[in-house]
Write an enzyme that holds these catalytic residues in place. Structure first.
Site, PDB file in Angstrom:
ATOM      1  N   GLY A   1      -2.190   2.758 -11.312  1.00 38.87           N
ATOM      2  CA  GLY A   1      -3.341   4.088 -11.237  1.00 38.87           C
ATOM      3  C   GLY A   1      -2.960   4.216 -10.045  1.00 38.87           C
ATOM      4  O   GLY A   1      -2.517   3.976  -8.809  1.00 38.87           O
ATOM      5  N   ILE A   2      -2.444   5.810 -10.354  1.00 38.76           N
ATOM      6  CA  ILE A   2      -2.171   6.828  -9.295  1.00 38.76           C
ATOM      7  C   ILE A   2      -2.755   8.585  -9.791  1.00 38.76           C
ATOM      8  O   ILE A   2      -2.278   9.079 -10.320  1.00 38.76           O
ATOM      9  CB  ILE A   2      -0.252   7.285  -9.339  1.00 38.76           C
ATOM     10  CG1 ILE A   2       0.239   5.141  -9.483  1.00 38.76           C
ATOM     11  CG2 ILE A   2       0.111   8.510  -9.001  1.00 38.76           C
ATOM     12  CD1 ILE A   2       2.115   5.445  -9.724  1.00 38.76           C
TER      13      ILE A   2
ATOM     14  N   CYS B   1      -8.274  11.647  -3.774  1.00 38.92           N
ATOM     15  CA  CYS B   1      -6.467  12.461  -4.278  1.00 38.92           C
ATOM     16  C   CYS B   1      -5.957  13.733  -4.641  1.00 38.92           C
ATOM     17  O   CYS B   1      -6.760  14.411  -5.454  1.00 38.92           O
ATOM     18  CB  CYS B   1      -6.024  11.825  -5.283  1.00 38.92           C
ATOM     19  SG  CYS B   1      -5.917   9.860  -4.785  1.00 38.92           S
TER      20      CYS B   1
ATOM     21  N   GLY C   1      -8.818  10.741   2.498  1.00 41.75           N
ATOM     22  CA  GLY C   1      -7.703   9.415   1.406  1.00 41.75           C
ATOM     23  C   GLY C   1      -6.900   9.807   2.814  1.00 41.75           C
ATOM     24  O   GLY C   1      -6.616   9.872   4.149  1.00 41.75           O
TER      25      GLY C   1
ATOM     26  N   GLY D   1      -8.479   3.205  -7.846  1.00 37.92           N
ATOM     27  CA  GLY D   1      -9.220   4.671  -8.314  1.00 37.92           C
ATOM     28  C   GLY D   1      -9.972   5.679  -9.222  1.00 37.92           C
ATOM     29  O   GLY D   1      -9.560   5.321 -10.595  1.00 37.92           O
ATOM     30  N   GLY D   2     -11.213   6.054  -9.440  1.00 36.98           N
ATOM     31  CA  GLY D   2     -11.948   7.099  -9.643  1.00 36.98           C
ATOM     32  C   GLY D   2     -13.049   6.344 -10.471  1.00 36.98           C
ATOM     33  O   GLY D   2     -13.413   6.935 -11.483  1.00 36.98           O
TER      34      GLY D   2
ATOM     35  N   ARG E   1       3.583   2.510  15.041  1.00 41.47           N
ATOM     36  CA  ARG E   1       4.955   2.715  15.561  1.00 41.47           C
ATOM     37  C   ARG E   1       6.204   2.942  14.238  1.00 41.47           C
ATOM     38  O   ARG E   1       6.970   3.203  13.981  1.00 41.47           O
ATOM     39  CB  ARG E   1       5.553   2.508  16.373  1.00 41.47           C
ATOM     40  CG  ARG E   1       5.660   1.299  16.767  1.00 41.47           C
ATOM     41  CD  ARG E   1       5.436   0.198  17.540  1.00 41.47           C
ATOM     42  NE  ARG E   1       4.789  -1.258  18.453  1.00 41.47           N
ATOM     43  CZ  ARG E   1       4.947  -1.972  18.998  1.00 41.47           C
ATOM     44  NH1 ARG E   1       6.497  -1.830  18.573  1.00 41.47           N
ATOM     45  NH2 ARG E   1       4.710  -2.813  18.190  1.00 41.47           N
TER      46      ARG E   1
ATOM     47  N   GLY F   1      -7.980   8.766  -7.451  1.00 39.40           N
ATOM     48  CA  GLY F   1      -8.716   8.546  -6.783  1.00 39.40           C
ATOM     49  C   GLY F   1      -9.676   9.658  -6.824  1.00 39.40           C
ATOM     50  O   GLY F   1      -9.129  10.700  -6.727  1.00 39.40           O
ATOM     51  N   SER F   2     -11.097   9.226  -5.520  1.00 41.65           N
ATOM     52  CA  SER F   2     -11.762  10.776  -5.766  1.00 41.65           C
ATOM     53  C   SER F   2     -11.319  11.222  -5.009  1.00 41.65           C
ATOM     54  O   SER F   2     -11.699  12.956  -4.822  1.00 41.65           O
ATOM     55  CB  SER F   2     -13.077  10.244  -5.305  1.00 41.65           C
ATOM     56  OG  SER F   2     -12.986   9.526  -4.257  1.00 41.65           O
TER      57      SER F   2
ATOM     58  N   ASP G   1       0.539  -0.775  -0.196  1.00 39.79           N
ATOM     59  CA  ASP G   1       0.037  -0.469  -0.259  1.00 39.79           C
ATOM     60  C   ASP G   1       0.876   0.842  -0.360  1.00 39.79           C
ATOM     61  O   ASP G   1       0.830   1.712   1.000  1.00 39.79           O
ATOM     62  CB  ASP G   1      -0.752  -0.330   1.095  1.00 39.79           C
ATOM     63  CG  ASP G   1      -1.771   0.794   1.212  1.00 39.79           C
ATOM     64  OD1 ASP G   1      -2.345   0.885   0.206  1.00 39.79           O
ATOM     65  OD2 ASP G   1      -2.153   1.671   2.794  1.00 39.79           O
TER      66      ASP G   1
HETATM   67  P1  XMP Z   1     -11.409   6.553  -5.522  1.00 36.19           P
HETATM   68  O1  XMP Z   1     -11.794   7.001  -6.258  1.00 36.19           O
HETATM   69  O2  XMP Z   1     -12.288   5.264  -5.464  1.00 36.19           O
HETATM   70  O3  XMP Z   1     -10.143   5.476  -4.801  1.00 36.19           O
HETATM   71  O4  XMP Z   1     -12.691   6.432  -4.171  1.00 36.19           O
HETATM   72  C1  XMP Z   1      -9.595   5.008  -3.644  1.00 36.19           C
HETATM   73  C2  XMP Z   1      -8.090   4.770  -4.363  1.00 36.19           C
HETATM   74  O5  XMP Z   1      -7.358   5.787  -4.183  1.00 36.19           O
HETATM   75  C3  XMP Z   1      -6.432   5.715  -3.456  1.00 36.19           C
HETATM   76  N1  XMP Z   1      -5.934   6.757  -2.248  1.00 36.19           N
HETATM   77  C4  XMP Z   1      -5.156   7.948  -2.192  1.00 36.19           C
HETATM   78  N2  XMP Z   1      -4.248   8.500  -3.405  1.00 36.19           N
HETATM   79  N3  XMP Z   1      -4.279  10.576  -2.023  1.00 36.19           N
HETATM   80  C5  XMP Z   1      -3.673  10.007  -2.670  1.00 36.19           C
HETATM   81  O6  XMP Z   1      -3.332  10.049  -4.150  1.00 36.19           O
HETATM   82  C6  XMP Z   1      -5.039   9.657  -1.160  1.00 36.19           C
HETATM   83  O7  XMP Z   1      -4.981  10.460   0.318  1.00 36.19           O
HETATM   84  C7  XMP Z   1      -5.272   8.450  -0.897  1.00 36.19           C
HETATM   85  N4  XMP Z   1      -5.717   7.677  -0.645  1.00 36.19           N
HETATM   86  C8  XMP Z   1      -6.336   6.616  -0.921  1.00 36.19           C
HETATM   87  C9  XMP Z   1      -6.238   3.979  -3.423  1.00 36.19           C
HETATM   88  O8  XMP Z   1      -5.061   4.052  -4.149  1.00 36.19           O
HETATM   89  C10 XMP Z   1      -7.451   3.744  -3.395  1.00 36.19           C
HETATM   90  O9  XMP Z   1      -7.791   2.220  -3.340  1.00 36.19           O
END
Ligand code: XMP
Length: 482
Positions: free
Chosen positions: A298-299, A305, A389, A341-342, A404, A302-303, A247
């Site tokens: 995917g980078i 991100c 996020g 993501g997305g 920790r 995410g909604s 992760d």
């Molecule tokens: P969705 O679009 O389904 O995406 O809400 C979930 C995915 O977003 C990623 N994730 C993050 N990416 N900053 C990021 O750039 C964040 O704080 C963050 N938190 C989650 C992760 O891959 C997740 O499965």
């Protein structure tokens, strides 16, 4: 290469919003479509939906619900190792042919201790064992209902316990449970030591969830997230989970590869690595790491991100999926490609499958369900659930307070905090998404997900075009302008 060439060579990092599935000649009715797919080399799902490892999305309730409906939950790591292991154990204990991880109590424990144990493990009956671990009784919530809290287990337990040996079949167990009107049947060895437990609940559940994904022992499949650097967490989880998922936002990194290499050597669970976004990253995962079981890709899509806003770095999920899937195919590999993501609707899933995804990972979609751990809030008469996020200030603060082993390697937040509309139970969402996905497969003429890889064709949509694709020229309920 000159600087100007960089524009000429720039790739089209297409997103879900940029494409449509082209309808094709079809002999497939939506009801004929089969949506099973691989989550990792050794784990096959009945629906290609995986929930994100985020602390507002996946804990035991989400994992249990998704596995029962044919999908998979990935437990978040925003907690101590002990807490994550405990959550994984709860998933594994939710159902089993024979429960092996049996929690027993001593005759000298108090009713008060027992009530605390019931609350902690969310179970309602325990075999009672003596100092030699031989069974001397059984105690269930019925025995405790009216009991004084200071009484001892030996005072309230049922002493004449009906037990069975290891060789009992499920049918025989069912008969005994029926005949004696009991809920739990301890399995004992020759010395009377408890080696397992068969429960009426598990027998009933097996028929209730025909789509459930279970391991060989009849327990629900479970996955859990770890940092690639957290070998201790990976080892502790290995006993309870089927898949370990690294992760980290940018896995294509020397330190991450070294860390994951160690995890891959030490654990027996399938290991899915990510996130990655390019062909080269996928190629390196396949050639420089041994025994990878899946790629999480995917980078920045995410909604929640803000990675691509803050850093301008990113590989949108759709683009990243096609890149990784090509590498997997070129290397003749069997690893899964998880588009992460997305994703907002079944159509997004269909296009992810069209460019080679095996499964899809969703945070936002599942955050809105009753099984997510996020808080339910009412805002102006509507219900929402909290969603943030894992790179947001809220999540980072919690992680550094509780774990920790976490490494604060970045000084900026890469995620936001907010709310998503409450949308009912996981079973409703799975049914809605399976329906939508099967309809899309009907348009393409694909009976299976591998058929989607082969047959689905895409068309590009212009910005103007996307206005036409969405509802237009009508006043929709809740909208302010036509
Ligand atoms: P969705 O679009 O389904 O995406 O809400 C979930 C995915 O977003 C990623 N994730 C993050 N990416 N900053 C990021 O750039 C964040 O704080 C963050 N938190 C989650 C992760 O891959 C997740 O499965």
């Amino acid at each position: 290469m000159g600087f100007r060439e960089k524009f000429k060579n720039a790739d089209h990092a297409l997103t879900f919003n940029d494409v449509l599935l082209l309808p094709g000649w079809t002999t497939v009715e939506p009801s004929d479509a089969v949506v099973g797919s691989r989550a990792s080399k050794n784990v096959e799902l009945n629906v290609p939906f995986i929930s994100s490892p985020m602390d507002t999305v996946t804990e035991s309730e989400m994992s249990i619900a998704l596995a029962r409906h044919g999908g998979l939950g990935v437990l978040h790591r925003n907690c101590s190792v002990e807490q994550e292991v405990e959550i994984a154990r709860a998933v594994k204990r939710a159902e089993a042919l024979i429960i092996r991880d049996v929690i027993t109590v001593r005759p000298g424990s108090t009713v008060d201790d027992l009530l605390a144990l019931m609350d902690r493990h969310k179970i309602h009956g325990f075999p009672v064992v003596n100092e030699n671990d031989s069974i001397v009784g059984i105690v269930t919530w019925r025995d405790l209902r009216l009991a004084d809290r200071s009484l001892k287990v030996r005072d309230v337990m049922t002493k004449e316990v009906i037990t069975a040996g290891e060789n009992i079949t499920l049918e025989e167990a069912k008969e005994i449970l029926h005949e004696h009107r009991i809920e739990k049947l301890p399995i004992v060895d020759g010395k009377g030591r408890v080696t397992g437990l068969i429960t009426m609940k598990d027998i009933t559940l097996k028929g209730t969830y025909p789509e459930a994904i279970r391991d060989e022992e009849g327990r629900l499949i479970c996955a859990a997230a770890v940092s690639p650097f957290d070998i201790e967490r990976a080892k502790a989880l290995d006993e309870y989970v089927d898949i370990i998922v690294t992760d980290v936002a940018h896995f294509h990194n020397r330190n991450c590869f070294e860390g994951a290499g160690r995890i891959l050597k030490e654990v027996s669970a399938d290991v899915v690595v990510g996130n990655i976004g390019t062909y080269e990253a996928a190629e390196d995962c396949l050639t420089k790491l041994e025994d990878v079981a899946g790629l999480r890709v995917g980078i920045g899509s995410g909604s929640i991100c803000t990675t691509s806003v803050v850093t301008k770095a990113g590989a949108p999920t759709l683009y990243a999926t096609s890149q990784a899937a090509d590498a997997v195919r070129d290397y003749g590999s069997e690893v899964s490609v998880i588009a992460d993501g997305g994703i907002r609707n079944p159509g997004d899933i269909a296009v992810a499958l069209a460019v080679g995804a095996s499964c899809t990972m969703m945070g936002n979609v599942f955050a809105g369900t009753s099984e997510s751990p996020g808080r339910l809030v009412a805002i102006e008469g509507r219900y929402y659930k909290e969603y943030y996020g894992m790179g947001s200030a809220a999540a980072r603060q919690k992680r550094f307070a509780q774990d920790r082993y976490s490494r604060p390697s970045k000084t900026v937040n890469e995620g936001v905090e907010g709310w998503v509309p409450y949308r009912g139970s996981v079973s409703d969402i799975v049914a809605e998404f399976v329906g939508g996905l099967k309809a899309a497969m009907g348009y393409v003429g694909a009976r299976t997900i591998p058929d989607m890889w082969e047959r689905a064709r895409l068309a590009l949509v212009t910005e103007r075009g996307s206005e036409e694709i969405n509802p237009h020229d009508v006043i929709l309920p809740g909208s302010k302008r036509p």
